[in-house]
Scaffold this motif. Structure first.
Motif, PDB file in Angstrom:
ATOM      1  N   LYS A 275      -5.048   4.183   0.849  1.00  0.00           N
ATOM      2  CA  LYS A 275      -4.874   4.195  -0.606  1.00  0.00           C
ATOM      3  C   LYS A 275      -3.816   3.198  -1.044  1.00  0.00           C
ATOM      4  O   LYS A 275      -2.883   2.896  -0.297  1.00  0.00           O
ATOM      5  N   THR A 276      -4.008   2.735  -2.256  1.00  0.00           N
ATOM      6  CA  THR A 276      -2.966   1.996  -2.941  1.00  0.00           C
ATOM      7  C   THR A 276      -3.036   2.353  -4.413  1.00  0.00           C
ATOM      8  O   THR A 276      -4.037   2.915  -4.885  1.00  0.00           O
ATOM      9  N   ILE A 277      -1.979   2.047  -5.113  1.00  0.00           N
ATOM     10  CA  ILE A 277      -1.928   2.245  -6.565  1.00  0.00           C
ATOM     11  C   ILE A 277      -1.517   0.917  -7.167  1.00  0.00           C
ATOM     12  O   ILE A 277      -0.652   0.224  -6.636  1.00  0.00           O
ATOM     13  N   ALA A 278      -2.154   0.547  -8.263  1.00  0.00           N
ATOM     14  CA  ALA A 278      -1.854  -0.719  -8.939  1.00  0.00           C
ATOM     15  C   ALA A 278      -1.815  -0.491 -10.434  1.00  0.00           C
ATOM     16  O   ALA A 278      -2.334   0.513 -10.939  1.00  0.00           O
TER      17      ALA A 278
ATOM     18  N   GLY B 219       0.795  -1.220   0.000  1.00  0.00           N
ATOM     19  CA  GLY B 219       0.000   0.000   0.000  1.00  0.00           C
ATOM     20  C   GLY B 219       0.827   1.270   0.000  1.00  0.00           C
ATOM     21  O   GLY B 219       2.043   1.250   0.180  1.00  0.00           O
ATOM     22  N   CYS B 220       0.130   2.392  -0.188  1.00  0.00           N
ATOM     23  CA  CYS B 220       0.746   3.720  -0.171  1.00  0.00           C
ATOM     24  C   CYS B 220       1.116   4.148   1.244  1.00  0.00           C
ATOM     25  O   CYS B 220       2.022   4.958   1.432  1.00  0.00           O
ATOM     26  N   GLN B 221       0.378   3.622   2.232  1.00  0.00           N
ATOM     27  CA  GLN B 221       0.598   3.975   3.626  1.00  0.00           C
ATOM     28  C   GLN B 221       0.878   2.687   4.395  1.00  0.00           C
ATOM     29  O   GLN B 221       0.211   1.684   4.190  1.00  0.00           O
ATOM     30  N   CYS B 222       1.817   2.738   5.310  1.00  0.00           N
ATOM     31  CA  CYS B 222       2.107   1.545   6.102  1.00  0.00           C
ATOM     32  C   CYS B 222       0.953   1.191   7.031  1.00  0.00           C
ATOM     33  O   CYS B 222       0.830   0.058   7.468  1.00  0.00           O
TER      34      CYS B 222
ATOM     35  N   GLY C 273       2.590  -3.138  -7.738  1.00  0.00           N
ATOM     36  CA  GLY C 273       2.297  -1.714  -7.810  1.00  0.00           C
ATOM     37  C   GLY C 273       3.564  -0.901  -7.978  1.00  0.00           C
ATOM     38  O   GLY C 273       4.648  -1.445  -8.203  1.00  0.00           O
ATOM     39  N   PRO C 274       3.448   0.415  -7.879  1.00  0.00           N
ATOM     40  CA  PRO C 274       4.583   1.306  -8.123  1.00  0.00           C
ATOM     41  C   PRO C 274       5.774   1.073  -7.188  1.00  0.00           C
ATOM     42  O   PRO C 274       5.616   0.606  -6.060  1.00  0.00           O
TER      43      PRO C 274
ATOM     44  N   LEU D  21      -1.440   3.179 -14.545  1.00  0.00           N
ATOM     45  CA  LEU D  21      -1.743   2.915 -13.141  1.00  0.00           C
ATOM     46  C   LEU D  21      -3.147   3.365 -12.762  1.00  0.00           C
ATOM     47  O   LEU D  21      -3.774   4.149 -13.476  1.00  0.00           O
ATOM     48  N   MET D  22      -3.621   2.857 -11.605  1.00  0.00           N
ATOM     49  CA  MET D  22      -4.916   3.260 -11.060  1.00  0.00           C
ATOM     50  C   MET D  22      -4.787   3.455  -9.556  1.00  0.00           C
ATOM     51  O   MET D  22      -4.171   2.638  -8.870  1.00  0.00           O
ATOM     52  N   LEU D  23      -5.368   4.546  -9.062  1.00  0.00           N
ATOM     53  CA  LEU D  23      -5.448   4.820  -7.635  1.00  0.00           C
ATOM     54  C   LEU D  23      -6.717   4.184  -7.090  1.00  0.00           C
ATOM     55  O   LEU D  23      -7.804   4.364  -7.657  1.00  0.00           O
TER      56      LEU D  23
END
Length: 192
Positions: free
Chosen positions: A143-146, A52-55, A81-82, A130-132
């Protein structure tokens, strides 16, 4: 259609809590460098990695288990993901996807939260659309990005759902934990 992943999961004693997170926003993004993690292991349906974007909010991204018209299943791979995203690793630590190398260990989780280690065989980085994905748990946005592709799936309570089929209101499984991280180590009192 044959579905891989009928192998009995090798579950270790460690468990991690997973909760449903409601999808509240989806947004197509431009191109970015994304990471595929190829392991020296085989994953089953409902298994993947916590990313994920955040831990404080790591999404269970399923391995490329299911057959589809686009590619053959690759049950050893998670399209994660990124390069800048976090992944959960042994010892309850996080690392950036960009830091992973062959021989490193990562954690594989199933939808019940059972964890086991897997060795990274290689890391494949390519530029992709990519997609948020933005969700909500207990009033907090996660949030995550894939990669925006049919083959990337988030695990749900009962199955998994392709990124391209997600809709606002759907629920996906996340590991939600208050606090922040410093060099990958949990700092419960920290706010991010």
């Amino acid at each position: 259609a044959r579905v891989l992943g009928s192998l009995e999961s090798k579950v270790e004693k460690e468990q991690i809590p997973l909760v449903p997170a409601k999808v509240v926003n989806l947004k197509q993004l431009s191109l970015g460098y994304r990471v595929c993690i190829d392991t020296c292991d085989i994953m089953a349906l409902g298994e993947g990695m916590l990313i994920g974007c955040q831990c404080s909010g790591l999404f269970l991204v399923q391995a490329e288990i299911q057959e589809n018209p686009h590619i053959e299943p690759r049950p050893f791979r998670v399209n994660a993901g990124p390069v800048s995203l976090y992944i959960l690793t042994p010892g309850n630590k996080t690392r950036y996807l960009s830091e992973l190398r062959a021989g490193d260990e990562v954690l594989v989780a199933n939808r019940e939260g059972a964890l086991r280690s897997a060795v990274v065989g290689r890391v494949k980085i390519e530029r992709r659309p990519l997609m948020l994905i933005e969700t909500e748990v207990e009033g907090r946005r996660l949030k995550t990005i894939a990669q925006n592709a049919e083959t990337i799936r988030l695990v749900t309570k009962d199955s998994s759902k392709s990124i391209t089929e997600l809709k606002v209101g759907d629920e996906v499984l996340v590991h939600y934990q208050l606090g922040g991280r410093h060099f990958g180590i949990l700092v419960a009192e920290e706010s991010v």
